[in-house]
Design a protein around this motif. Structure first.
Motif, PDB file in Angstrom:
ATOM      1  N   LYS A 525       0.737  -1.240   0.032  1.00 13.22           N
ATOM      2  CA  LYS A 525       0.316  -0.172  -0.014  1.00 13.22           C
ATOM      3  C   LYS A 525       0.822   1.321   0.147  1.00 13.22           C
ATOM      4  O   LYS A 525       1.187   1.266   1.050  1.00 13.22           O
ATOM      5  N   ASP A 546      -7.587   1.937   6.277  1.00 13.32           N
ATOM      6  CA  ASP A 546      -7.887   1.230   4.738  1.00 13.32           C
ATOM      7  C   ASP A 546      -8.119   0.851   3.530  1.00 13.32           C
ATOM      8  O   ASP A 546      -7.906   0.657   2.979  1.00 13.32           O
ATOM      9  N   TYR A 550      -4.111  -0.263  -3.765  1.00 14.92           N
ATOM     10  CA  TYR A 550      -2.908  -1.346  -2.849  1.00 14.92           C
ATOM     11  C   TYR A 550      -2.615  -2.362  -4.576  1.00 14.92           C
ATOM     12  O   TYR A 550      -2.909  -1.625  -5.919  1.00 14.92           O
TER      13      TYR A 550
END
Length: 803
Positions: A525, A546, A550
Motif C-alpha cells: 500500500k 484502510d 494497493y
C-alpha cells in the motif's frame, strides 16, 4: 521444341489403325499395334478399355490396371524396367511410357485390368509390338575419295533431328544427317543422334576394309556390387598398334587433363582388381569385386606410329548396384507384422536362385520373393545363391528411439531449442513429433527427425515424444520434458468482495503471476509492505484508514513486475460531526453569519440545515449563510448529515443582539432606571427622616416653623409652571435623548406618586421635588415641549429651604 526434346520423344508408328480386341462388352483398343524406336529414345503406347456396367447385379468398377509382357507380371515389378517405366490413366485410356530404350526392350506389350468382382478380369490377347534398332552409317561407294555418308535408321526419325559425327573417335562437329568429304584409308566413321551420344553407331571404314575403328560389344552393363564385370570391344588399326589401354573419363581426377587419359590399370583405386586382355582385333577389361564407386564409362584407346584413336567416342557405361529387399506391409498386430518381401536389383542377372536370411540364418526359400509373419525385432536380407557373400543390406523395423534436447541446460523463453529423435532402421524410418496433452486425437508437430523451436515460448513447456516407422514396423519413444524458464508475467489480482466494502467487514486481496520458476508475490500500500502469505493479504476489520491504492509485486530470479493498482474504498456512515459559527459568539444585528457543518463520511455525505420547531429545511450544503441578521434569526439550529450508510445530527445556538445605537440607548436607560431607583430610595429614607424630625418639633414648639404653601399648587409640575426657574433654589433637570431613530423606540417612564397629605406637607420643614424628562426632541425641550410631548416623562425636584 528443342532438338534434344525432339529426339527424346522419338517414336515411330508403323501401323496406326486402331485395333479392338475383346468379346461382347469386354475389350481393349490399342492406338497402334507396332512401334519402332531408336535405342536410347523414349516411347509411349496407349489403349482404351471397356467392360460391362453390371455383373451379377453389382456395379462394375476397375480396381487395378497394368501392362505386362508375359506371365501376367506387372511391368513395374520387372527389374529390367526399374525406374524406366511410367503408367498414367485418364478415364478409360491408359498409357505406358518407357524411356532409355534398350535393344532388349523389343517385345510385345499387353494390357490387363481387374474389376471389383473376382470374375471381372480381362487381359488383352495381343498387344503392341515394340522394335528397338541401332543407328548405322551408310557408305555408298568404297572406291571414290569424295563420298557422302548417311546416318541411317530402320525407323523414321523425328522431324529436324540433330546428329553427331565421329572420325577416328574424334567429334568433327557436323550436325546434319549427311556427311560429305574426302576420306583417307585409315578413317573410321560413326554417328549418333544429338542427345543420345551414349548410343552411337558402330564405326565403319569408308575407303578400305582395314581402317581405324573401335566397336563396343555392350554400351551399358549393370552389375551387382561385389561381382565381376567384363567390358570388351573389337578394334582395328590401319597401322600396327603399339599402345593399347582402357581408361575412364569420370575417373580422370587423378589426371592433369581428361584429354590425356591414362591406363586404368595404373589407377590406385583399381589396384589389384583390374585385368586387361588383348588379342587380335579385340580387347577386354575385367573389374573384380565391384564397388558402387566403380560406376563409370569405360573406353578403349590405341596408338600407332602415325596416329591414334581419339577419346570422344562414347564407350561402355557400367552401373554397379546392390540387391535390395523391397518390403510391402500387408497387416500388423501389436508384436508381429505380416510382410511381403522381394529381393530386387535393377540389373539382376536372369536364371539365378536366391537365398534369404532371417537374423543371420538361412531360410528355406529360393525364389526372389516371400510372404510371412515377422517379429518386430527380425532382420531380413537376401542374396544370389552364387554370391551369398554379397547379400543385400538387412531390413529391420525401427529400434526404440532415443530423444535429446539442445541445449540440454536451462531453456530460457525466446531461445532456440532443437529436439532430436534418433533410431536405427532399414529402410530409414520416418519420424513424427507429438506433444503429450491428454488429447487422444493428437496432431503431429513435425514429420522430421528434429523438432525445431526458433523462439521457444512458455506455452511450449510440456512433454514431447516421437514415433518412428518404416514398412516393417512402428515404435514410440519415451517422453522428454521441456521446461521453459521465464520472468513473471503481468499479475492477475482480485479483491473479494468485489463490490462495495463496508467499514468493519473483511476483505481478501489475492495476487498471482504466471512465471517459471514460481514467482513470489507481495502486497503493497503505497511504499508500505503488507504482511501476507503466498500472494494473499487479509483485511479482517476494515476501517476508513484502510482505504487507498494497493498493488502487488511478483518476482523470481529472472525478473519482477508490478500489477495494475487497485483502489480499496471503505465506506462508512457520517462520523466526527462538528458544527461551527463564523463569527463566533453573539452576532450583532444586521451583520452576516456562516454556520458550517463538517463530517467524515464515505461515500460523500449531503448536508441539510434546520431550525428548531420549523418543519422545512433552511438550506442545503455544508455552509448555511445568514445575511443581515435580525433577532428573529436567533434560535437553535442543527444540521443533518446523511449518506447511503447512515445519518447524524448536530446543533448550535444563534443569538442576535441589537446594533451599537440601540445598545447605547438600552445602556443609558438602564443607568437612568438604576439612578431613579437609588434616588427614590434616598427620598424615601429622607422623608422618613423628615417625618421623624417633624414629630420632634411638635414636641418642641420653639423649634417649630411653618412653611407656607400656596394651596393652588398641589403638584410639583404646577409649581414649576408658576415659579420662574431662577427663583427656585434647587431645580435639577436630567434628560436622555436618542438621536438615532430606532425601529422599536424604547421608553422608560418612571413617576413617583406622592400621597396627598396637605397637612403634613404644611408642617414639613423640607420638601424636595425631582423631575426626570426623556425627550427625543430639540434642545428647547425644557420650556416648550415638556408639557406638550405626551411621550415625555418629567420629574421635578424642588427643594425649599426651611423658613
Amino acid at each position: 521444341m528443342s532438338l534434344t526434346a525432339a529426339a527424346s520423344g522419338f517414336v515411330v508408328l508403323l501401323f496406326c489403325v486402331p485395333v479392338v480386341q475383346g468379346q461382347d462388352d469386354w475389350g481393349v483398343t490399342f492406338t497402334s499395334t507396332e512401334i519402332c524406336a531408336v535405342k536410347g529414345a523414349t516411347v509411349e503406347m496407349s489403349c482404351d478399355y471397356k467392360h460391362p456396367t453390371y455383373m451379377y447385379g453389382n456395379n462394375l468398377t476397375v480396381q487395378e490396371t497394368f501392362w505386362f509382357i508375359k506371365d501376367l507380371v506387372d511391368l513395374t515389378t520387372v527389374k529390367a524396367y526399374t525406374d524406366r517405366v511410367q503408367y498414367s490413366c485418364d478415364g478409360k485410356r491408359c498409357t505406358l511410357r518407357i524411356r532409355d530404350l534398350r535393344k532388349s526392350d523389343s517385345a510385345v506389350y499387353k494390357f490387363r485390368f481387374i474389376t471389383n468382382p473376382p470374375e471381372g478380369r480381362y487381359s488383352s490377347p495381343t498387344g503392341v509390338t515394340l522394335s528397338v534398332t541401332d543407328l548405322h552409317v551408310y557408305v555408298p561407294d568404297l572406291n571414290s575419295y569424295k563420298k557422302t555418308l548417311t546416318c541411317h535408321s530402320d525407323c523414321p526419325l523425328p522431324a529436324h533431328p540433330t546428329y553427331v559425327w565421329y572420325k577416328n573417335g574424334h567429334d568433327i562437329g557436323i550436325a546434319t544427317r549427311f556427311h560429305s568429304g574426302n576420306f583417307q584409308y585409315e578413317d573410321g566413321i560413326s554417328c549418333a543422334l544429338g542427345g543420345f551420344e551414349d548410343f552411337p553407331s558402330d564405326s565403319v571404314c569408308v575407303r578400305s576394309k582395314y581402317c581405324n575403328k573401335v566397336n563396343y560389344n555392350n554400351r551399358r552393363i549393370c552389375a551387382l556390387r561385389g561381382s565381376s564385370v567384363v567390358i570388351s570391344c573389337t578394334y582395328q588399326s590401319y597401322r600396327s598398334a603399339k599402345s593399347l589401354f582402357w581408361f575412364s573419363p569420370q575417373q580422370s581426377h587423378q589426371w592433369s587433363s581428361s584429354s590425356k587419359p591414362e591406363d586404368i590399370s595404373k589407377d590406385s583405386q583399381y589396384g589389384g582388381r583390374v585385368q586387361v586382355d588383348t588379342w587380335s582385333r579385340g580387347s577386354s577389361l575385367t573389374i573384380r569385386e565391384l564397388r558402387e564407386t566403380d560406376s563409370a564409362e569405360y573406353r578403349f584407346k590405341f596408338k600407332t606410329s602415325m596416329d591414334e584413336w581419339e577419346s570422344d567416342l562414347h564407350g561402355t557405361t557400367v552401373t554397379v548396384t546392390a540387391l535390395q529387399v523391397h518390403v510391402t506391409r500387408i497387416s500388423d498386430s501389436q508384436r508381429y507384422t505380416h510382410l511381403q518381401l522381394k529381393c530386387l536389383s535393377s540389373c539382376t542377372p536372369s536364371g539365378h536362385s536366391y537365398v534369404w536370411f532371417k537374423n543371420g540364418q538361412k531360410m528355406n526359400v529360393v525364389t526372389s520373393s516371400l510372404e510371412d509373419w515377422f517379429y518386430l525385432g527380425d532382420r531380413i536380407s537376401c542374396a544370389l545363391k552364387t554370391h551369398e557373400q554379397h547379400a543385400s543390406p538387412e531390413v529391420y523395423p525401427p529400434k526404440p528411439p532415443s530423444l535429446s534436447a539442445s541445449p540440454s541446460a536451462e531453456i530460457m523463453e525466446g531461445s532456440s531449442v532443437n529436439l532430436t529423435c534418433r533410431t536405427d532402421a532399414n529402410p530409414a524410418a520416418n519420424s513424427t513429433w507429438y506433444k503429450r496433452n491428454g488429447n487422444p486425437a493428437l496432431q503431429s508437430l513435425s514429420n522430421e527427425s528434429q523438432l525445431v523451436f526458433s523462439s521457444i515460448q512458455s506455452s511450449d513447456s510440456g512433454l514431447y515424444y516421437c514415433t518412428v516407422e518404416n514398412t516393417l514396423g512402428k515404435r514410440t519413444s519415451k517422453d522428454i520434458g521441456i521446461d521453459v524458464k521465464y520472468a513473471p508475467q503481468l499479475p492477475s489480482m482480485s479483491v473479494s468482495p468485489s463490490g462495495e466494502i463496508m467499514e468493519g467487514s473483511s476483505v481478501n486481496l489475492t495476487c498471482s503471476s504466471d512465471a517459471n520458476p514460481k514467482a513470489t508475490c507481495t502486497w503493497y500500500k503505497g511504499n508500505q509492505t503488507l504482511q501476507g502469505h503466498r500472494g494473499i493479504f487479509y483485511l479482517t476489520f476494515t476501517s476508513s484508514e484502510d482505504s487507498g491504492t494497493y498493488y502487488c509485486r511478483c518476482e523470481n530470479i529472472y525478473g519482477q513486475i508490478n500489477s495494475t493498482p487497485a483502489f480499496i474504498d471503505v465506506q462508512y456512515a457520517p462520523k466526527l460531526l462538528s458544527v461551527s459559527m463564523s463569527p463566533s459568539g453573539e452576532i450583532v444585528e444586521g451583520s452576516s453569519v456562516n454556520l458550517t457543518c463538517n463530517s467524515d463520511a464515505n461515500p460523500e455525505a449531503t448536508y441539510t440545515w434546520y431550525k428548531e420547531n420549523e418543519d422545512s429545511s433552511k438550506a442545503s450544503g455544508r455552509t448555511f449563510t445568514i445575511t443581515n441578521a435580525t433577532p428573529q434569526h436567533s434560535g437553535k439550529y442543527y444540521c443533518e448529515v446523511r449518506n447511503s450508510r447512515g445519518h447524524h445530527n448536530s446543533s448550535l445556538d444563534l443569538i442576535i443582539v441589537p446594533g451599537p445605537l440601540k445598545s447605547a440607548a438600552v445602556g443609558s436607560i438602564t443607568v437612568i432606571v438604576l439612578a431613579i431607583i437609588f434616588l427614590s430610595a434616598f427620598l424615601l429614607i429622607r422623608r422618613q427622616w423628615s417625618l421623624k424630625k417633624t414629630s420632634e418639633s411638635r414636641e418642641n414648639p420653639d423649634n417649630t416653623a411653618q412653611q407656607d404653601v400656596d394651596p393652588q399648587y398641589d403638584t410639583p409640575s404646577a409649581a414649576v409652571k408658576r415659579e420662574p426657574a431662577e427663583q427656585q433654589d434647587d431645580l435639577y433637570y436630567s434628560s436622555v435623548r436618542f438621536c438615532k431613530k430606532q425601529e422599536d423606540p424604547l421608553y422608560s417612564n418612571i413617576m413617583l406618586a406622592w400621597p396627598k397629605q396637605q397637612k403634613e406637607e404644611e408642617e414639613e420643614e423640607d420638601v424636595e421635588y425631582t423631575a426626570v424628562s426623556f425627550n427625543n426632541g430639540s434642545p428647547g425641550w425644557r420650556h416648550q415641549e415638556a408639557v406638550e410631548n405626551p411621550s415625555a416623562v418629567y420629574s421635578t425636584v424642588n427643594k425649599n429651604h426651611r423658613l
